[in-house]
Design a protein around this motif. Structure first.
Motif, PDB file in Angstrom:
ATOM      1  N   VAL A  75       0.854  -1.202   0.000  1.00 34.78           N
ATOM      2  CA  VAL A  75       0.000   0.000   0.000  1.00 34.78           C
ATOM      3  C   VAL A  75       0.885   1.247   0.000  1.00 34.78           C
ATOM      4  O   VAL A  75       0.672   2.180  -0.763  1.00 34.78           O
ATOM      5  N   LEU A  81       3.912   1.547  -1.018  1.00 36.52           N
ATOM      6  CA  LEU A  81       4.660   1.676  -2.272  1.00 36.52           C
ATOM      7  C   LEU A  81       3.798   2.170  -3.423  1.00 36.52           C
ATOM      8  O   LEU A  81       4.246   2.964  -4.241  1.00 36.52           O
ATOM      9  N   THR A  82       2.573   1.685  -3.491  1.00 36.26           N
ATOM     10  CA  THR A  82       1.754   1.955  -4.680  1.00 36.26           C
ATOM     11  C   THR A  82       0.683   3.020  -4.466  1.00 36.26           C
ATOM     12  O   THR A  82       0.154   3.547  -5.451  1.00 36.26           O
ATOM     13  N   GLY A  83       0.325   3.288  -3.223  1.00 37.21           N
ATOM     14  CA  GLY A  83      -0.745   4.250  -2.946  1.00 37.21           C
ATOM     15  C   GLY A  83      -2.119   3.661  -3.221  1.00 37.21           C
ATOM     16  O   GLY A  83      -3.114   4.387  -3.228  1.00 37.21           O
TER      17      GLY A  83
END
Lengths: 85, 332
Positions: A22, A24-26
């Motif tokens: 979460v 790392l990627t948003g």
């Protein structure tokens, strides 16, 4: 003591937790959870504490692929079929 | 963007959508918890001298160039005129209950400055300023808005760590406690998810030494809550070792606001109503996203989800049509 890993350490790791994915990627937690349950994201599950670990590079690549296919207007079943999940 | 520290991360949640000009009750609770977060940050970074369970801090330890200004502010306040302070972690944390309004204001400035420097927070016109009564009275208010992307990443990773099976990190355990004490927990989790959170707390109390030390501590003042007497009765009836039961279902502190926004037409259809709402909100400088359309649309204003419930309110004997914004948990 079990400390939270810095972003630098996460980016150097082979495997990451769902929380780290979460970060790392948003992406939203519920979205990642859904993709995982649908078999669209690769993971390994440790037997002892049932923690799911995601191969960082592969999982991020899959997420980007899903996002791209969603932008093209494909539904989840169509994306799954396309990805061969 | 620079990675934020533990207390800054908590402040990003605690200050979001809070009145930036006045020391409201909810902000007082948030600020006390932010002071506690700063203490916990020092604890995590081994900033205290330790002798067994006793943590000490001296005046000489202040003023290191590496010490963030908000940490310095909190420690200076706790030290007061003393040269050294010693006590257990619980002792330090409960000290935040005795912070004066003046101290809380100074701490707010220190925290807000550090977040503004990191471009993690900004001051915008308050959403309450869009309410019919406030528009009519010409009252302008300001509030904090956390950086949307940082905020989403932060709360979503926290939700993941708290709701997932497996070991929780120390930061997540401490954050869970801070969220409970500041009543922010109810913004982040749905009622269904709160049941899972209660189970997780129970599990932590059995497995984690840090959780055993932290979770029984309370730093909120019941006197500041609207439900004080109501909850007292319920607590006596329903209290459990984890503080669950009714106490867990109903927030100790109600953080939401009742906002009524009038629409241009008297009997607007759902499309016009949503369009009017969007115009009113956006003209006041807020980010507005429609998440779900329908009779009761779900909208995201800045970092908060609301249901826009069609409503009418009497105004000088005339019924004014519009929508009332009802806060929705961020667990969508």
């Amino acid at each position: 003591m079990s400390r939270q890993r810095s972003m630098e350490k996460i980016l150097a790791s082979e495997f990451v937790s769902i929380g780290e994915l979460v970060r790392l990627t948003g992406s939203r937690y519920s979205t990642l959870k859904f993709y995982t349950e649908e078999g669209m994201l690769p993971f390994v599950q440790e037997h002892e504490n049932l923690t799911r670990r995601f191969p960082r590079v592969e999982a991020i690549a899959k997420l980007n692929e899903i996002k791209e296919l969603k932008q093209q207007g494909l539904s989840i079943p169509e994306i799954k079929a396309r990805m061969g999940a | 963007m620079k990675e934020l520290r533990f207390a800054q991360n908590f402040s990003l949640i605690a200050l979001n959508a809070q009145d930036s000009l006045h020391l409201t009750t909810t902000k007082k609770v948030s600020l006390r918890c932010m002071a506690a977060a700063a203490i916990l940050e020092i604890y995590l970074d081994n900033g205290f001298s330790r002798t067994g369970e006793i943590l000490s801090f001296t005046k000489q330890d202040l003023g290191h160039s590496s010490m963030p200004s908000y940490q310095e502010k909190v420690l200076k306040t706790l030290l007061g005129k003393k040269e050294v302070i010693s006590g257990t972690l619980s002792h330090y944390l409960t000290k935040v209950l005795r912070l004066s309004k003046g101290h809380l204001k100074e701490m707010e400035q220190a925290f807000a400055a550090s977040l503004e420097e990191a471009q993690a927070i900004e001051e915008i016109p308050a959403l309450l300023g869009c309410d019919l009564e406030f528009v009519t009275a010409g009252i302008s208010m300001k509030e904090y808005r956390s950086h949307p992307e940082l905020y989403t990443r932060l709360i979503e990773s926290l939700r993941a760590e708290i709701l997932e099976e497996g070991t929780m990190t120390d930061e997540a355990i401490l954050m869970l406690w801070l969220l409970r004490e500041s009543s922010c927990l109810y913004d982040l989790f749905s009622r269904e998810e709160l049941k899972r959170v209660a189970v997780q707390i129970q599990q932590l109390l059995e497995d984690s030494a840090l959780a055993k030390q932290i979770l029984p501590i309370t730093i909120h003042k019941f006197i500041e809550t609207a439900y004080k007497n109501f909850l007292k009765i319920k607590r006596d009836v329903m209290s459990t070792p984890t503080g669950s039961g009714l106490n867990f279902i109903f927030p100790v502190l109600e953080r939401s606001q009742s906002i009524f926004i009038e629409t241009e037409e008297i009997f607007p259809n759902k499309k016009d109503r949503l369009r009017d709402l969007k115009v009113r909100i956006e003209e006041k400088g807020h980010d507005f996203t429609v998440i779900r359309e329908g009779e009761v649309p779900l909208v995201k204003i800045d970092n908060v989800l609301y249901e826009a419930v069609p409503s009418a309110t009497p105004y000088y004997q005339v019924a004014v049509h519009g929508v009332r914004l009802r806060k929705y948990p961020l667990s969508l």
